[in-house]
Scaffold this active site. Structure first.
Site, PDB file in Angstrom:
ATOM      1  N   GLU A  39       0.829  -1.225   0.000  1.00 43.58           N
ATOM      2  CA  GLU A  39       0.000   0.000   0.000  1.00 43.58           C
ATOM      3  C   GLU A  39       0.852   1.259   0.000  1.00 43.58           C
ATOM      4  O   GLU A  39       0.675   2.149   0.833  1.00 43.58           O
ATOM      5  CB  GLU A  39      -0.965  -0.009   1.191  1.00 43.58           C
ATOM      6  CG  GLU A  39      -1.992  -1.119   1.104  1.00 43.58           C
ATOM      7  CD  GLU A  39      -3.096  -1.026   2.162  1.00 43.58           C
ATOM      8  OE1 GLU A  39      -2.860  -0.429   3.221  1.00 43.58           O
ATOM      9  OE2 GLU A  39      -4.192  -1.550   1.907  1.00 43.58           O
ATOM     10  N   GLU A  76      -5.848  -8.225  -0.867  1.00 44.39           N
ATOM     11  CA  GLU A  76      -6.564  -7.971   0.398  1.00 44.39           C
ATOM     12  C   GLU A  76      -7.985  -7.558   0.081  1.00 44.39           C
ATOM     13  O   GLU A  76      -8.212  -6.778  -0.849  1.00 44.39           O
ATOM     14  CB  GLU A  76      -5.927  -6.828   1.210  1.00 44.39           C
ATOM     15  CG  GLU A  76      -4.581  -7.130   1.783  1.00 44.39           C
ATOM     16  CD  GLU A  76      -4.034  -5.992   2.649  1.00 44.39           C
ATOM     17  OE1 GLU A  76      -4.823  -5.228   3.226  1.00 44.39           O
ATOM     18  OE2 GLU A  76      -2.800  -5.888   2.726  1.00 44.39           O
TER      19      GLU A  76
HETATM   20  P1  P53 Z   1      -7.054  -2.525   9.546  1.00 41.32           P
HETATM   21  C1  P53 Z   1      -6.253   1.874   5.581  1.00 41.32           C
HETATM   22  C2  P53 Z   1      -7.077   1.762   4.471  1.00 41.32           C
HETATM   23  C3  P53 Z   1      -7.060   0.616   3.710  1.00 41.32           C
HETATM   24  C4  P53 Z   1      -6.202  -0.420   4.050  1.00 41.32           C
HETATM   25  O1  P53 Z   1      -6.790  -2.558   7.974  1.00 41.32           O
HETATM   26  C5  P53 Z   1      -5.365  -0.309   5.141  1.00 41.32           C
HETATM   27  C6  P53 Z   1      -5.386   0.837   5.916  1.00 41.32           C
HETATM   28  C7  P53 Z   1      -4.521   0.963   7.117  1.00 41.32           C
HETATM   29  O2  P53 Z   1      -5.261   0.748   8.264  1.00 41.32           O
HETATM   30  O3  P53 Z   1      -4.462  -1.246   5.491  1.00 41.32           O
HETATM   31  C8  P53 Z   1      -4.470  -2.545   4.943  1.00 41.32           C
HETATM   32  O4  P53 Z   1      -6.154  -3.537  10.134  1.00 41.32           O
HETATM   33  C9  P53 Z   1      -3.136  -3.154   5.290  1.00 41.32           C
HETATM   34  C10 P53 Z   1      -3.217  -4.221   6.343  1.00 41.32           C
HETATM   35  C11 P53 Z   1      -4.374  -3.921   7.265  1.00 41.32           C
HETATM   36  C12 P53 Z   1      -5.662  -4.018   6.464  1.00 41.32           C
HETATM   37  O5  P53 Z   1      -5.633  -3.125   5.368  1.00 41.32           O
HETATM   38  O6  P53 Z   1      -6.716  -1.136   9.938  1.00 41.32           O
HETATM   39  O7  P53 Z   1      -2.411  -3.606   4.186  1.00 41.32           O
HETATM   40  O8  P53 Z   1      -1.984  -4.307   6.984  1.00 41.32           O
HETATM   41  O9  P53 Z   1      -4.448  -4.739   8.382  1.00 41.32           O
HETATM   42  C13 P53 Z   1      -6.911  -3.754   7.266  1.00 41.32           C
HETATM   43  O10 P53 Z   1      -8.489  -2.873   9.721  1.00 41.32           O
END
Ligand code: P53
Length: 476
Positions: free
Chosen positions: A176, A374
């Site tokens: 990201e 993801e």
């Molecule tokens: P969490 C922000 C927006 C979209 C994805 O996020 C993001 C974030 C950062 O918070 O992160 C990704 O755990 C990232 C992972 C993360 C996952 O999305 O905040 O690549 O490490 O855990 C989900 O709910």
């Protein structure tokens, strides 16, 4: 085409710092994730100056995958995973980041982990830098504001490409990388780039400089990886939150386009090996004098990625306002709520159609294979007295997204390599540091305060996802 292609990479995704724990085991150094405390929705994680007594650092133990990975991978295999996305913790290989020689105990850990995956026919999909760079590089060098980090990252990349080239085919450089477009908040600049800002510092050019050095490092790593083994697939990783205009007013549309430019130019550089003209013009308008050399430009052109990995959780909405005549996008101010979609408990807008839109957007722009690395639903799960978790809401979220993803493949013809839902086993949230924000098919008994047995159990979604994989996405 009637469905997903043969060999479609169904699996799950995690990142080292969010599940391994063992933060001091095997000679591991302190990473940026190790100095972040637990926050909550609306309560930012505190970034401390080193590891301080009496603070709660959830990543130190995480879910103890470091000791339990065999049990967890057995469960992934039971679900039918074809691949497993994780990252290599840079601090296990180079504990401080600037050493000349790697740490053998760290290298050995990933040898064992990848062997365990391959035993079940699960392909590891590896991110080189996922929010876990050595903290030493922050304190000694100022993070990615320092050009020296290019060499440190490339050294790390070469070591792991060399070591794992026969075990790992799929790689991504920076997770990201475009999160730091949100540079007014402290989280993304620190987790992406180890940036800590001085009070009153003009943050934006610092972010662009750091991102530039990362893009050069990424390109040099791609080139080095290909030289080591031409059969490796090396991609980028973009956080995709497509930005819609709030209305059909032409200025709203233009605002949305500018916003997309400001969040996704990173992909242009990764894929095309050069900066888009709109960004160069923006640097000039704002008077940003960045350190971008001719040598850097040559490196970018020679290190274009093989595929685009991206995360997709939500879409955004923006609108034009009279106080912003240039229609400049500022992620901390320019977003508004979408009245047509629901939100998660953490305020993330749920928009399955946005995934189909995103797949088409990437495909139209770049014509490179795409990999959804993801996607998922962070929710509060309740364990019944018999230990079961009835996470139908997660099934509904994932089924709706897979169904849109199928339309993008079957009806629209995009080339999609695979799908790895985020946090296939419950882990520490990156954004908030909570355990309570769960994504998994596998429940882990641990709460926000760190209490719990760490026992694993299957949620309702476990069997559901097993069926999805077994039917190659036909049975949702
Ligand atoms: P969490 C922000 C927006 C979209 C994805 O996020 C993001 C974030 C950062 O918070 O992160 C990704 O755990 C990232 C992972 C993360 C996952 O999305 O905040 O690549 O490490 O855990 C989900 O709910």
């Amino acid at each position: 085409m009637s469905g997903f292609k043969e060999g479609f990479l169904w699996g799950g995704a995690v990142a080292a710092h969010q599940l391994e724990g063992g933060w001091k085991e095997g000679g591991k150094g302190v990473s940026v994730a190790d100095v972040m405390t637990a926050g909550a929705h609306g309560v930012p994680r505190e970034i401390t100056n080193g590891v301080l007594q009496g603070k709660n650092y959830p990543n130190h133990e995480a879910i103890d995958f470091y000791h339990r990975y065999k049990e967890d991978i057995r469960l992934f295999a039971e679900m039918g995973f074809k691949c497993f996305r994780t990252s290599i913790a840079w601090t296990r290989i180079f504990p401080k980041g600037d050493e000349l020689e790697p740490n053998e105990a760290g290298l050995k850990f990933y040898d064992d982990l990848f062997d365990e995956c391959l035993k079940y026919g699960i392909e590891p999909v590896i991110t080189l830098s996922h929010f876990e760079m050595p903290f030493h590089l922050v304190t000694e060098y100022g993070g990615w504001r320092n050009r020296k980090l290019i060499d440190f990252f490339v050294r790390f990349s070469k070591v792991v490409f060399q070591r794992y080239q026969h075990k790992v085919k799929y790689w991504m450089t920076f997770n990201e990388i475009n999160n730091q477009a949100n540079f007014h908040e402290d989280f993304a600049p620190f987790t992406n780039s180890g940036l800590k800002y001085e009070p009153g510092e003009d943050r934006e050019p610092v972010m662009f400089q750091a991102a530039h050095y990362e893009l050069v490092a990424s390109a040099l790593a791609v080139k080095a990886g290909r030289e080591i083994n031409p059969s490796l697939h090396i991609g980028c990783m973009i956080a995709m939150c497509p930005i819609y205009p709030l209305t059909c007013a032409p200025d709203d549309m233009m605002m949305a386009m500018n916003a997309m430019h400001r969040r996704y130019w990173f992909t242009d550089v990764h894929v095309r090996g050069k900066y888009p003209q709109h960004l160069l013009n923006y640097f000039e308008r704002r008077g940003f004098a960045l350190d971008i050399t001719e040598e850097d430009k040559a490196a970018l052109a020679q290190g274009c990625v093989d595929y685009i990995g991206f995360s997709y959780y939500m879409s955004f909405v923006t609108k034009a306002t009279p106080d912003n005549p240039q229609l400049d996008y500022d992620e901390s101010k320019s977003l508004v709520s979408n009245p047509y979609v629901q939100k998660s408990d953490w305020g993330w807008q749920i928009d399955p159609v946005g995934l189909r839109y995103s797949l088409n957007w990437f495909w139209d722009h770049y014509q490179l294979p795409l990999f959804i690395v993801e996607n998922g639903f962070g929710a509060i799960d309740v364990q019944e007295s018999d230990g079961t978790v009835n996470d139908q809401y997660r099934i509904d979220y994932l089924a709706a997204h897979i169904s849109e993803m199928k339309k993008a493949v079957v009806e629209d013809g995009v080339d999609l390599m695979g799908y790895t839902p985020w946090g296939c086993i419950d882990l520490v949230s990156a954004g908030t540091g909570e355990m309570k924000k769960r994504y998994g098919f596998i429940f882990v008994d641990k709460d926000n305060e760190g209490n719990g047995t760490l026992n694993r159990s299957k949620k309702k979604s476990f069997e559901w996802y097993q069926q999805v994989i077994a039917s190659n996405g036909e049975q949702l």
